[in-house]
Enzyme design. Structure first.
Site, mmCIF file in Angstrom:
data_model
loop_
_atom_site.group_PDB
_atom_site.id
_atom_site.type_symbol
_atom_site.label_atom_id
_atom_site.label_comp_id
_atom_site.label_asym_id
_atom_site.label_seq_id
_atom_site.Cartn_x
_atom_site.Cartn_y
_atom_site.Cartn_z
ATOM 1 C CD GLU A 55 -0.712 -4.463 9.760
ATOM 2 O OE1 GLU A 55 -1.889 -4.495 10.131
ATOM 3 O OE2 GLU A 55 -0.028 -5.477 9.560
ATOM 4 C CG LEU A 87 -1.824 1.218 1.436
ATOM 5 C CD1 LEU A 87 -2.839 1.361 0.309
ATOM 6 C CD2 LEU A 87 -2.578 1.130 2.777
ATOM 7 N NE ARG A 102 -4.656 0.316 11.135
ATOM 8 C CZ ARG A 102 -5.251 1.328 10.531
ATOM 9 N NH1 ARG A 102 -6.460 1.703 10.900
ATOM 10 N NH2 ARG A 102 -4.635 1.994 9.557
ATOM 11 C CD GLN A 148 8.558 -1.735 49.255
ATOM 12 O OE1 GLN A 148 8.584 -0.517 49.261
ATOM 13 N NE2 GLN A 148 7.939 -2.430 50.189
HETATM 14 N N1 CAA Z 1 -13.673 0.761 6.174
HETATM 15 C C1 CAA Z 1 -14.299 1.018 5.003
HETATM 16 N N2 CAA Z 1 -14.277 2.230 4.422
HETATM 17 C C2 CAA Z 1 -13.598 3.209 5.026
HETATM 18 C C3 CAA Z 1 -12.911 3.008 6.244
HETATM 19 C C4 CAA Z 1 -12.983 1.722 6.826
HETATM 20 N N3 CAA Z 1 -12.354 1.461 7.967
HETATM 21 N N4 CAA Z 1 -12.313 4.149 6.611
HETATM 22 C C5 CAA Z 1 -12.617 5.043 5.670
HETATM 23 N N5 CAA Z 1 -13.384 4.470 4.707
HETATM 24 C C6 CAA Z 1 -13.945 5.127 3.538
HETATM 25 C C7 CAA Z 1 -14.766 6.323 3.988
HETATM 26 O O1 CAA Z 1 -16.102 5.947 4.262
HETATM 27 C C8 CAA Z 1 -14.686 7.235 2.783
HETATM 28 O O2 CAA Z 1 -15.608 6.786 1.801
HETATM 29 P P1 CAA Z 1 -16.484 7.834 0.946
HETATM 30 O O3 CAA Z 1 -15.483 8.659 0.185
HETATM 31 O O4 CAA Z 1 -17.322 6.948 0.089
HETATM 32 O O5 CAA Z 1 -17.237 8.628 1.949
HETATM 33 C C9 CAA Z 1 -13.285 6.982 2.238
HETATM 34 O O6 CAA Z 1 -12.913 5.676 2.708
HETATM 35 C C10 CAA Z 1 -12.281 8.018 2.682
HETATM 36 O O7 CAA Z 1 -12.243 7.998 4.109
HETATM 37 P P2 CAA Z 1 -11.530 9.118 4.979
HETATM 38 O O8 CAA Z 1 -12.051 10.463 4.572
HETATM 39 O O9 CAA Z 1 -11.615 8.731 6.408
HETATM 40 O O10 CAA Z 1 -10.030 8.999 4.465
HETATM 41 P P3 CAA Z 1 -8.728 9.812 4.843
HETATM 42 O O11 CAA Z 1 -8.011 10.152 3.599
HETATM 43 O O12 CAA Z 1 -9.048 10.916 5.794
HETATM 44 O O13 CAA Z 1 -7.795 8.695 5.552
HETATM 45 C C11 CAA Z 1 -6.866 7.396 7.329
HETATM 46 C C12 CAA Z 1 -8.107 8.023 6.658
HETATM 47 C C13 CAA Z 1 -7.447 6.735 8.544
HETATM 48 C C14 CAA Z 1 -5.818 8.425 7.729
HETATM 49 C C15 CAA Z 1 -6.234 6.370 6.359
HETATM 50 O O14 CAA Z 1 -5.594 6.998 5.259
HETATM 51 C C16 CAA Z 1 -5.232 5.469 7.073
HETATM 52 O O15 CAA Z 1 -5.623 4.494 7.711
HETATM 53 N N6 CAA Z 1 -3.914 5.780 6.950
HETATM 54 C C17 CAA Z 1 -2.881 4.908 7.477
HETATM 55 C C18 CAA Z 1 -2.430 3.983 6.423
HETATM 56 C C19 CAA Z 1 -1.846 2.723 6.982
HETATM 57 O O16 CAA Z 1 -2.304 2.183 7.971
HETATM 58 N N7 CAA Z 1 -0.817 2.237 6.299
HETATM 59 C C20 CAA Z 1 -0.218 1.037 6.714
HETATM 60 C C21 CAA Z 1 0.375 0.318 5.558
HETATM 61 S S1 CAA Z 1 0.462 -1.386 5.788
HETATM 62 C C22 CAA Z 1 1.833 -1.732 6.672
HETATM 63 O O17 CAA Z 1 2.369 -0.954 7.399
HETATM 64 C C23 CAA Z 1 2.201 -3.125 6.500
HETATM 65 C C24 CAA Z 1 3.467 -3.629 7.031
HETATM 66 O O18 CAA Z 1 4.542 -3.178 6.721
HETATM 67 C C25 CAA Z 1 3.419 -4.790 7.918
#
Ligand code: CAA
Length: 431
Positions: free
Chosen positions: A364, A124, A243, A279
């Site tokens: 994540e 991602l 998560r 302690q």
């Molecule tokens: N489930 C389903 N849909 C969701 C959702 C959820 N949990 N959260 C948001 N959406 C939908 C919303 O309903 C919205 O839909 P509409 O446009 O139809 O209304 C759309 O997605 C956009 O939502 P937001 O406005 O909330 O989006 P945002 O741009 O403000 O971002 C955020 C939200 C929570 C910051 C998100 O970008 C996020 O989680 N960022 C972190 C990314 C992340 O976790 N990356 C990790 C990578 S993986 C990794 O690390 C793996 C590894 O190495 C082991």
């Protein structure tokens, strides 16, 4: 302490614990130093049947849940945090397929993972798209019955070791809400290349790499769900499910570090007595154990909510991730403290726990993002609690959104502008 776990959950725990104690712990330091993928550990995990725990039976798995995944991740992480993620990241890679894949895609991609024949990675993040996961730049352009991928992915955990990659890319740059899609890419596809291999502080036995796509052509039937534009939703729904796994990794690290600290405190003597009789050390250990137990229970509650498909799991999932990983950082740091100078040294097992714990607060979704997810949910919930306003005296609690306040603020701003203009001796546009 079994807590809310069932016999089935405990069966998985016992199996994972056996692999952890017999295979993982004795090899943890070796692979941490070498920063190499521990194939012999992966084989032991697969042989114990742990690879298919969370995958439904119809696709070759055991048909159990995120709660079972979490107990396995905790046990493996208790012996080695790197192995914990090496295992859990396969769940992260498969969840988009489970969430949004067609029947054919589920059979094709989940079965070999469940059998332990193939590994999977989740792509991602990018260099310029970390917390802001919606701002991806890698593209996948439709061309006949193919998609052609170009661009880069960053922080692919399991990258290089994995055979299958769940990649998020832009399929419609003109769309705001349906801009990205998830596409399954197999290692070896022309135009797919592993780039920089990261040299990491912790979780060193699992590779984290960059992936480059240069006109990488994949069949259109690899687009998840075969409907473009659902990438962001698939990614978010995946992270909600995944998560608790990171949180379980953190609990395992905290528990593992606590156990080393307990044993060491009973063995290490200063001032003519084991340090566990002091302690201040006792208080540290008691707090470490309490926080770890609290984190574990929150992880179990969140994992069960995910498995039951409860609404608003995003909040619980984010809560358990942020709480357990912050606890892991505190507990592993305190464990190093209890080991004193020895704890800081590489030939002792404890500093590795602290290094491995740090990443759990970052990947994540950083814990800042988790707090944002929780807070957004609280703001929504507050709308259903408006009746409480009846009990809050109004005189100093005026909102900023009511017309009266907005009017007053506008008037004040105008007055201030006029005063400032007067003071500077320039004509105000109201005069
Ligand atoms: N489930 C389903 N849909 C969701 C959702 C959820 N949990 N959260 C948001 N959406 C939908 C919303 O309903 C919205 O839909 P509409 O446009 O139809 O209304 C759309 O997605 C956009 O939502 P937001 O406005 O909330 O989006 P945002 O741009 O403000 O971002 C955020 C939200 C929570 C910051 C998100 O970008 C996020 O989680 N960022 C972190 C990314 C992340 O976790 N990356 C990790 C990578 S993986 C990794 O690390 C793996 C590894 O190495 C082991």
């Amino acid at each position: 302490m079994p807590g809310i776990l069932t016999e089935r959950n405990l069966m998985w725990r016992a199996r994972a614990r056996e692999v952890a104690e017999k295979v993982v712990r004795p090899l943890a330091a070796k692979y941490d130093r070498a920063q190499e993928y521990p194939w012999e550990i992966k084989e032991a995990i697969a042989k114990a049947g742990l690879m298919g725990v969370w995958i439904p039976e119809e696709y070759g798995g055991a048909g159990d849940g995120v709660i079972d995944l979490c107990v396995c991740v905790e046990e493996l992480s208790r012996a080695c945090g790197g192995v914990g993620v090496l295992y859990a990241v396969n769940a992260l890679g498969t969840f988009p397929v489970m969430v949004g894949g067609t029947e054919e895609q589920k059979h094709r991609f989940l079965r070999p993972i469940a059998k332990g024949e193939k590994l999977i990675s989740f792509g991602l993040s990018e260099k310029f798209a970390g917390s802001d996961a919606a701002s991806l730049r890698a593209t996948a352009e439709k061309d006949g019955d193919s998609y052609v991928l170009n661009g880069e992915k960053k922080w692919n955990t399991n990258g290089g070791a994995a055979d299958i990659y769940t990649v998020f890319a832009v399929t419609d740059p003109s769309s705001k809400s349906r801009r990205t899609s998830a596409i399954m890419v197999e290692k070896g596809t022309p135009g797919f290349r592993i780039g920089k291999v990261e040299d990491k502080m912790g979780i060193r036995c699992v590779p984290v790499v960059e992936i480059h796509f240069e006109n990488c052509r994949v069949p259109a039937k690899n687009l998840l769900g075969e409907v473009p534009g659902l990438g962001f939703k698939h990614a978010m729904a995946t992270l909600d499910k995944a998560r608790p796994g990171v949180a379980a990794q953190a609990v395992g690290l905290a528990q593992g570090a606590l156990e080393y600290a307990m044993v060491y405190a009973g063995y290490r003597e200063q001032f003519g007595a084991p340090i566990s009789s002091f302690q201040m050390i006792q208080a540290l250990l008691a707090d470490m154990a309490t926080k770890t137990e609290a984190a574990r229970n929150l992880v179990h509650v969140a994992a069960l909510a995910v498995d039951r498909g409860e609404p608003n799991v995003s909040k619980l999932s984010a809560m358990c991730k942020l709480f357990a990983t912050d606890v892991a950082m505190e507990v592993t740091t305190d464990a190093v403290q209890i080991f004193g100078g020895y704890g800081y040294m590489r030939d002792y097992p404890i500093e590795k726990y602290m290094r491995d714990a740090k990443i759990t607060q970052i990947y994540e979704g950083t814990n800042q993002v988790q707090r944002m997810v929780v807070a957004r949910s609280l703001v929504k919930e507050s709308l259903g609690l408006k009746h409480l306003l009846d009990y809050i005296p109004k005189e100093i609690q005026k909102g900023v959104n009511d017309p009266e306040t907005l009017q007053r603020l506008a008037e004040e701003a105008r007055r201030l502008a006029e005063e400032t203009a007067g003071a500077l001796d320039v004509p105000s546009h109201h005069s």
